[in-house]
Design an enzyme around this catalytic site. Structure first.
Site, PDB file in Angstrom:
ATOM      1  N   CYS A   9      47.086  40.061  32.357  1.00  0.00           N
ATOM      2  CA  CYS A   9      46.332  39.012  33.141  1.00  0.00           C
ATOM      3  C   CYS A   9      46.817  37.535  32.810  1.00  0.00           C
ATOM      4  CB  CYS A   9      44.786  39.148  32.760  1.00  0.00           C
ATOM      5  SG  CYS A   9      44.358  38.920  30.956  1.00  0.00           S
ATOM      6  N   GLY A  62      36.408  43.304  40.977  1.00  0.00           N
ATOM      7  CA  GLY A  62      35.598  44.048  40.062  1.00  0.00           C
ATOM      8  C   GLY A  62      34.327  43.195  39.573  1.00  0.00           C
ATOM      9  N   GLU A 109      36.172  38.479  32.512  1.00  0.00           N
ATOM     10  CA  GLU A 109      37.833  38.027  32.507  1.00  0.00           C
ATOM     11  C   GLU A 109      38.410  38.686  33.541  1.00  0.00           C
ATOM     12  OE1 GLU A 109      41.806  38.820  30.104  1.00  0.00           O
ATOM     13  OE2 GLU A 109      39.780  38.857  28.855  1.00  0.00           O
ATOM     14  N   GLY A 167      38.783  42.818  34.320  1.00  0.00           N
ATOM     15  CA  GLY A 167      39.412  43.418  35.429  1.00  0.00           C
ATOM     16  C   GLY A 167      39.725  42.467  36.404  1.00  0.00           C
ATOM     17  N   SER A 168      39.716  42.984  37.635  1.00  0.00           N
ATOM     18  CA  SER A 168      40.221  42.268  38.860  1.00  0.00           C
ATOM     19  C   SER A 168      38.930  41.323  39.356  1.00  0.00           C
ATOM     20  CB  SER A 168      40.407  43.377  40.008  1.00  0.00           C
ATOM     21  OG  SER A 168      39.152  43.999  40.620  1.00  0.00           O
TER      22      SER A 168
END
Length: 463
Positions: free
Chosen positions: A265, A213, A231, A209-210
């Site tokens: 991403c 996050g 990741e 995620g971000s």
């Protein structure tokens, strides 16, 4: 606190899925069940685990059409492409299943007189997987299959945008005969997700995620001394050298930038082009973009769907408008894409030139259908600009001089380096990020190392 999850489809703004969030009691039951099931599962031979996991993949791909339609409605991928994620899951899952015996093999050391020594790879326990919506099956399977094959149990928390993905995986594992409790899913709000990370039954967390996050995961796990695989974001670059095959470079990078409406991403978000071919590259890229059709994801003729939410599209609109105000040149007329409407998830693609690193469009993750193209005069300048980023997930160089490309790649701060391709995960290669793109590793034999612990045996065999 709203106790119900509602998935709003980006296609038409309707509620596509509604689910109750798990209660604290349900969470505790799931975690205890996972912990107990793992104690038995870790004793199951790897070949038997493999048979069950292959059967899961069989059950999953049998529902390809249904899964593709659900993806289309939940996160907006055009229906003509949605089934491709099922194919990608099969490729990754089967590869990770097939290498498990090798990856989990005991490390045998040379015997010393009177001693026997070896290292076993032992399972961790309960692995908590937190998955995103943009590639909901591919990102989650990267952790789920090796975790289960390594003898762990898995609890999956999927994005509120793609809750059916967790349920479909659960269905497939059940149909394959996986023992109850080895794989489970929970629909969770954010506070409860943090509490699960802190639960004593959880031994490892895999998060995609971000950056914010990922920071939350690290804070929640602080002091627990458990493993974390993170990741996170990307602002992935491509560099087009003067000797590149121009048509190939255009087609590959533009697809890498705009597939999935730029919501990847490892998608291409910035392109550096040698000054000698810059104008030709831009001309060909603009012509290719004008062939895209922005439309409803359930329309088979659509090649560019909506972003996942109207708020996401608005973020890209603001970022793009800011760059234009700072001097960037826009090459696409949004009016040519009739579905582009303010305050909706439908956003026309855009190419910007005359950009620089003072603009957010070249430094901040966009996660949408826009790419900046910057002119460069040398390999050294390209290397400097590529490395001028808080992210480091992938980087690509397009050139016909492979040795020169490798020399550039050796200097780039990135987890994966490509020559003449981009935006792809090869399951035989380690998938890693540097800087704010995260930490840890998935895929390849190295991915198994994150989901096991070494246990050394030092045996004195003669007295």
């Amino acid at each position: 606190m709203n106790n119900q999850l509602n998935t709003i489809s980006p296609i038409d703004g309707s509620v596509y899925v509604s689910r109750d969030y798990a209660t604290d009691q349900q969470v505790q039951q799931v975690l205890l069940k996972a912990q107990q099931a793992q104690k038995h599962w870790k004793k199951i031979p790897v070949m038997q685990r493999a048979a069950i996991c292959h059967a899961m993949v069989d059950a999953f791909i049998a529902k390809k059409d249904q899964i593709a339609e659900e993806l289309c409605w939940m996160m907006g991928r055009p229906i003509r492409y949605a089934a491709g994620e099922v194919d990608g899951l099969e490729e990754r899952a089967r590869y990770m299943i097939d290498i498990a015996d090798q990856a989990l093999a005991t490390v045998k050391l040379e015997d010393k007189p009177g001693f026997s020594r070896y290292i076993k790879r032992e399972s961790l326990g309960v692995v908590f997987v937190i998955a995103p919506w943009n590639y909901p099956y591919l990102t989650s399977i990267n952790a789920i299959i090796p975790a289960i094959m390594a003898g762990n149990s898995v609890v999956l928390k999927h994005s509120a945008q793609t809750p059916l993905c967790a349920e479909r995986l659960d269905d497939a594992f059940a149909e394959a005969g996986l023992p109850a409790g080895v794989f489970q899913h929970l629909h969770l709000d954010h506070p409860t997700t943090e509490s699960v990370i802190q639960a004593e039954q959880v031994n490892h967390v895999c998060f995609t995620g971000s950056v914010s996050g990922g920071a939350m995961v690290e804070r929640a796990a602080a002091g627990r001394f458990i493993g974390l695989g993170l990741e996170l974001g990307g602002k992935d670059p491509a560099y087009i050298r003067a000797d590149a095959n121009l048509q190939h470079a255009v087609e590959t990078t533009i697809d890498g930038a705009f597939f999935n409406s730029g919501q990847s991403c490892c998608g291409i978000e910035r392109i550096y082009v040698d000054a000698a071919i810059h104008d030709q590259f831009v001309e060909k890229a603009v012509a290719l973009i004008k062939q895209y059709k922005l439309g409803r994801s359930d329309d088979p003729t659509t090649t560019l769907g909506p972003l996942v939410k109207a708020e996401a599209a608005e973020f890209v609109r603001v970022q793009t408008a800011e760059a234009i105000a700072q001097g960037a040149l826009a090459h696409i007329n949004a009016e040519d894409f009739v579905m582009d409407q303010p305050k909706t998830a439908y956003l026309a693609p855009q190419i910007l030139t005359n950009v620089n690193h003072k603009m957010r469009i070249m430094t901040e993750e966009s996660f949408g259908p826009v790419v900046g193209i910057q002119k460069v005069d040398s390999d050294d300048q390209a290397i400097e600009l590529i490395n001028d980023s808080e992210f480091g997930l992938t980087a690509s160089v397009f050139t016909q001089d492979i040795e020169a490309g490798i020399a550039i790649g050796e200097q780039l701060e990135t987890g994966t380096f490509f020559i003449n391709r981009c935006d792809y995960l090869d399951p035989e290669l380690a998938w890693v990020g540097v800087k704010n793109s995260g930490k840890g590793c998935t895929l390849s034999t190295l991915g198994y190392e994150q989901l096991t612990r070494g246990k050394s045996f030092h045996l004195k065999t003669s007295l």
